[in-house]
Design an enzyme around this catalytic site. Structure first.
Site, PDB file in Angstrom:
ATOM      1  N   GLY A 204       0.811  -1.281  -0.209  1.00  0.00           N
ATOM      2  CA  GLY A 204       0.090  -0.047  -0.041  1.00  0.00           C
ATOM      3  C   GLY A 204       0.642   1.347   0.015  1.00  0.00           C
ATOM      4  O   GLY A 204       0.051   2.363  -0.085  1.00  0.00           O
ATOM      5  N   GLU A 237       4.320  -6.908   2.075  1.00  0.00           N
ATOM      6  CA  GLU A 237       3.947  -7.145   0.535  1.00  0.00           C
ATOM      7  C   GLU A 237       4.043  -5.923  -0.119  1.00  0.00           C
ATOM      8  O   GLU A 237       2.837  -5.170  -0.256  1.00  0.00           O
ATOM      9  CB  GLU A 237       2.493  -7.893   0.397  1.00  0.00           C
ATOM     10  CG  GLU A 237       2.261  -9.010   1.134  1.00  0.00           C
ATOM     11  CD  GLU A 237       0.973  -9.500   1.281  1.00  0.00           C
ATOM     12  OE1 GLU A 237       0.659 -10.589   1.449  1.00  0.00           O
ATOM     13  OE2 GLU A 237      -0.046  -8.607   1.056  1.00  0.00           O
ATOM     14  N   ARG A 275      -4.688   2.896 -15.907  1.00  0.00           N
ATOM     15  CA  ARG A 275      -4.932   3.660 -14.715  1.00  0.00           C
ATOM     16  C   ARG A 275      -5.573   4.932 -14.728  1.00  0.00           C
ATOM     17  O   ARG A 275      -6.461   5.551 -13.912  1.00  0.00           O
ATOM     18  CB  ARG A 275      -3.535   3.687 -13.876  1.00  0.00           C
ATOM     19  CG  ARG A 275      -2.571   2.536 -13.742  1.00  0.00           C
ATOM     20  CD  ARG A 275      -1.516   2.431 -12.734  1.00  0.00           C
ATOM     21  NE  ARG A 275      -2.244   2.828 -11.285  1.00  0.00           N
ATOM     22  CZ  ARG A 275      -2.256   4.087 -10.926  1.00  0.00           C
ATOM     23  NH1 ARG A 275      -1.477   5.142 -11.558  1.00  0.00           N
ATOM     24  NH2 ARG A 275      -2.743   4.216  -9.697  1.00  0.00           N
ATOM     25  N   TYR A 279      -8.834   5.047 -12.166  1.00  0.00           N
ATOM     26  CA  TYR A 279      -8.610   5.706 -10.993  1.00  0.00           C
ATOM     27  C   TYR A 279      -8.292   7.201 -11.080  1.00  0.00           C
ATOM     28  O   TYR A 279      -7.843   7.735 -10.024  1.00  0.00           O
ATOM     29  CB  TYR A 279      -7.431   5.089 -10.293  1.00  0.00           C
ATOM     30  CG  TYR A 279      -7.445   3.581 -10.396  1.00  0.00           C
ATOM     31  CD1 TYR A 279      -8.234   2.596  -9.824  1.00  0.00           C
ATOM     32  CD2 TYR A 279      -6.213   2.772 -10.942  1.00  0.00           C
ATOM     33  CE1 TYR A 279      -8.176   1.423  -9.761  1.00  0.00           C
ATOM     34  CE2 TYR A 279      -6.211   1.494 -11.296  1.00  0.00           C
ATOM     35  CZ  TYR A 279      -6.982   0.713 -10.648  1.00  0.00           C
ATOM     36  OH  TYR A 279      -6.923  -0.544 -10.591  1.00  0.00           O
ATOM     37  N   CYS A 304     -11.675   3.272 -29.766  1.00  0.00           N
ATOM     38  CA  CYS A 304     -12.874   4.114 -30.019  1.00  0.00           C
ATOM     39  C   CYS A 304     -13.826   4.287 -28.948  1.00  0.00           C
ATOM     40  O   CYS A 304     -15.110   3.782 -28.756  1.00  0.00           O
ATOM     41  CB  CYS A 304     -13.714   2.985 -31.029  1.00  0.00           C
ATOM     42  SG  CYS A 304     -12.587   2.600 -32.598  1.00  0.00           S
ATOM     43  N   GLU A 305     -13.190   5.238 -28.131  1.00  0.00           N
ATOM     44  CA  GLU A 305     -14.075   5.384 -26.928  1.00  0.00           C
ATOM     45  C   GLU A 305     -13.751   6.841 -26.498  1.00  0.00           C
ATOM     46  O   GLU A 305     -12.297   7.251 -26.692  1.00  0.00           O
ATOM     47  CB  GLU A 305     -13.972   4.569 -25.758  1.00  0.00           C
ATOM     48  CG  GLU A 305     -14.592   3.292 -25.957  1.00  0.00           C
ATOM     49  CD  GLU A 305     -14.777   2.687 -24.532  1.00  0.00           C
ATOM     50  OE1 GLU A 305     -14.812   3.452 -23.584  1.00  0.00           O
ATOM     51  OE2 GLU A 305     -14.835   1.317 -24.404  1.00  0.00           O
ATOM     52  N   TYR A 333       0.992  -1.795 -12.115  1.00  0.00           N
ATOM     53  CA  TYR A 333      -0.052  -1.666 -12.747  1.00  0.00           C
ATOM     54  C   TYR A 333      -0.167  -1.191 -14.069  1.00  0.00           C
ATOM     55  O   TYR A 333      -1.307  -0.374 -14.566  1.00  0.00           O
ATOM     56  CB  TYR A 333      -1.059  -1.095 -11.604  1.00  0.00           C
ATOM     57  CG  TYR A 333      -0.888  -1.724 -10.250  1.00  0.00           C
ATOM     58  CD1 TYR A 333      -1.294  -2.892 -10.038  1.00  0.00           C
ATOM     59  CD2 TYR A 333      -0.471  -1.080  -9.122  1.00  0.00           C
ATOM     60  CE1 TYR A 333      -1.198  -3.622  -8.762  1.00  0.00           C
ATOM     61  CE2 TYR A 333      -0.154  -1.471  -7.985  1.00  0.00           C
ATOM     62  CZ  TYR A 333      -0.576  -3.013  -7.726  1.00  0.00           C
ATOM     63  OH  TYR A 333      -0.428  -3.293  -6.473  1.00  0.00           O
TER      64      TYR A 333
HETATM   65  N1  LLP Z   1      -0.934  -7.216  -0.747  1.00  0.00           N
HETATM   66  C1  LLP Z   1      -2.375  -7.289  -1.283  1.00  0.00           C
HETATM   67  C2  LLP Z   1      -3.004  -8.230  -0.364  1.00  0.00           C
HETATM   68  C3  LLP Z   1      -2.880  -6.335  -2.275  1.00  0.00           C
HETATM   69  O1  LLP Z   1      -4.257  -6.681  -2.556  1.00  0.00           O
HETATM   70  C4  LLP Z   1      -2.064  -5.654  -2.810  1.00  0.00           C
HETATM   71  C5  LLP Z   1      -2.622  -4.824  -3.986  1.00  0.00           C
HETATM   72  C6  LLP Z   1      -0.746  -5.466  -2.411  1.00  0.00           C
HETATM   73  C7  LLP Z   1      -0.293  -6.357  -1.228  1.00  0.00           C
HETATM   74  C8  LLP Z   1       0.438  -4.617  -3.131  1.00  0.00           C
HETATM   75  O2  LLP Z   1       0.016  -3.039  -2.828  1.00  0.00           O
HETATM   76  P1  LLP Z   1       0.799  -2.063  -3.469  1.00  0.00           P
HETATM   77  O3  LLP Z   1       2.204  -2.178  -2.728  1.00  0.00           O
HETATM   78  O4  LLP Z   1       1.170  -2.030  -4.738  1.00  0.00           O
HETATM   79  O5  LLP Z   1      -0.091  -0.944  -3.167  1.00  0.00           O
HETATM   80  N2  LLP Z   1      -4.301  -1.759  -9.793  1.00  0.00           N
HETATM   81  C9  LLP Z   1      -4.508  -0.589  -8.969  1.00  0.00           C
HETATM   82  C10 LLP Z   1      -3.965  -1.158  -7.586  1.00  0.00           C
HETATM   83  C11 LLP Z   1      -4.558  -2.248  -7.042  1.00  0.00           C
HETATM   84  C12 LLP Z   1      -3.916  -3.039  -5.976  1.00  0.00           C
HETATM   85  C13 LLP Z   1      -4.581  -4.165  -5.428  1.00  0.00           C
HETATM   86  N3  LLP Z   1      -3.940  -4.716  -4.273  1.00  0.00           N
HETATM   87  C14 LLP Z   1      -3.698   0.585  -9.319  1.00  0.00           C
HETATM   88  O6  LLP Z   1      -3.267   0.666 -10.480  1.00  0.00           O
HETATM   89  O7  LLP Z   1      -3.631   1.485  -8.617  1.00  0.00           O
END
Ligand code: LLP
Length: 375
Positions: A204, A237, A275, A279, A304-305, A333
């Site tokens: 996160g 993570e 993205r 978002y 086409c959007e 991502y």
């Molecule tokens: N752990 C779990 C259980 C997760 O669901 C995620 C991300 C992470 C770790 C890693 O999170 P990070 O460190 O990358 O924030 N597609 C979206 C982001 C979706 C995140 C999903 N889960 C975007 O492009 O912003």
């Protein structure tokens, strides 16, 4: 400095480019943050699952957070050792497959999933939902009780003898320290009460897309304070933080279309980088060969959007048609969410390592789009 023009000329566009030294630097930095806590760092493959990139991380000694057989295969191809299997929709028939591949941890998402794991030799973490608002985009917020993930903390007591630890992940692209610390302390209180020896802190960490930044020093100090007397094992993570700033999307400017404002039409669209559409994400854009005029433009793709917009109302130097522009912070991502909409093949990926560079995924061929079709 990466020579994006040269890479675009050699490999075509749209092209994802990654910087191996930046990946190493970011892994080492993350390890430094968790050093005194002796945490096990795993990389969330959903952010980027190219095995050649994962190999750079594996060589730095980090493991993997995977949600599917596909991600597990990528982690294994890269030689990643410690593996966490996450997800709220695990199929019972996948369990043997994952166990045979020697995963170390599983994050169990619900009390309903728990019986599937009884008697199986793996470290069992129960995903908890701490009901903390991470103040991020609603689509990437996960730790409120209205979200589909995890089990509320008051239900843990009944099942503590069937689990080894807890897992919490409240969302992604979080730039505020307090929600992390709030969630960590709620989870720690629960783990301490029941003597649980593993806590997975999730990911996160927000990165600097817009000038807003997560204060990692404060997060580190707060985390150390919370876990000062913990004698169990921590896991983290991280996805975006490690790979986001180490990746770029290079797109070629197909044309400039003057309208109420100028449309900068590129060969990358929301199929290449979704993205901004999904978002409202902001990716800084560098013009490499400019016209010398800085105005407000919309950078749009070829799909086409009308929604196929990569940057809306962006003040930037107008690029020369035919030149390339570079989207920053595109490592996380980006490719992993790219798709084939409008019959567009997936882009190529290149890894730059100091003076060297090499293709790590060739551009998808259009015949490949139909290689599994039966007429
Ligand atoms: N752990 C779990 C259980 C997760 O669901 C995620 C991300 C992470 C770790 C890693 O999170 P990070 O460190 O990358 O924030 N597609 C979206 C982001 C979706 C995140 C999903 N889960 C975007 O492009 O912003």
């Amino acid at each position: 400095m990466i020579d994006f023009e040269r890479l675009a000329a050699e490999f075509g566009t749209p092209l994802y480019v990654y910087d191996a030294n930046e990946i190493r630097k970011r892994v080492r930095f993350a390890k430094g943050v968790f050093e005194s806590l002796n945490a096990n760092i795993v990389f969330a493959l959903k952010a980027n699952g190219n095995p050649a990139i994962l190999k750079v991380m594996a060589q730095e000694g980090i493991g993997a957070d995977v949600v599917s057989r596909g991600e597990l295969l990528a982690a294994k191809m890269a030689g990643m050792q410690s593996i966490v299997w996450n997800g709220n929709g695990k199929q019972p028939e996948d369990i043997t497959h994952f166990i045979n591949k020697s995963i170390e941890y599983v994050s169990i998402d619900s009390l309903e999933e728990l019986p599937l794991w009884d008697g199986i030799d793996v470290i069992k973490l129960l995903r908890v939902n701490p009901d903390v608002d991470p103040h991020t985009h609603p689509h990437i917020s996960t730790g409120l009780k209205t979200h589909k993930f995890g089990v509320s903390l008051d239900k843990i007591g009944k099942v503590v003898d069937r689990i080894d630890g807890l897992h919490v992940h409240i969302g992604s692209q979080i730039t505020d320290v307090d929600p992390f610390l709030e969630a960590y302390s709620r989870v720690y209180d629960c783990a301490r009460k029941f003597g649980l020896k593993f806590i997975d802190l999730g990911g996160g960490w927000g990165i600097d897309y817009t000038g807003e930044q997560l204060d990692i020093e404060r997060l580190k100090a707060g985390t150390e304070e919370i876990f000062a007397d913990y004698d169990g094992k921590l896991i983290a993570e991280l996805g975006r933080f490690i790979i986001g700033p180490a990746g770029y999307l290079v797109a070629r400017v197909v044309s400039l279309k003057p309208s109420d404002k100028i449309f900068v039409v590129t060969d990358a669209g929301m199929n290449t980088l979704i993205r901004p559409v999904l978002y409202d994400a902001h990716h800084r854009i560098k013009t490499l060969k400019g016209t010398g005029k800085t105005v407000t433009v919309d950078v749009v793709g070829p799909l086409c959007e009308s929604g196929d917009v990569l940057a809306r109302d962006r003040r930037m130097e107008v690029p020369i048609p035919g030149s390339v522009i570079v989207f920053e912070n595109a490592g996380a991502y980006g490719f992993s969410m790219a798709n084939n909409y409008n019959g567009m093949p997936l882009p190529a990926e290149v890894l730059v390592d100091g003076e060297d560079y090499r293709i790590i995924r060739t551009r998808q061929g259009i015949e490949e789009l139909f290689s599994n079709v039966k007429l």
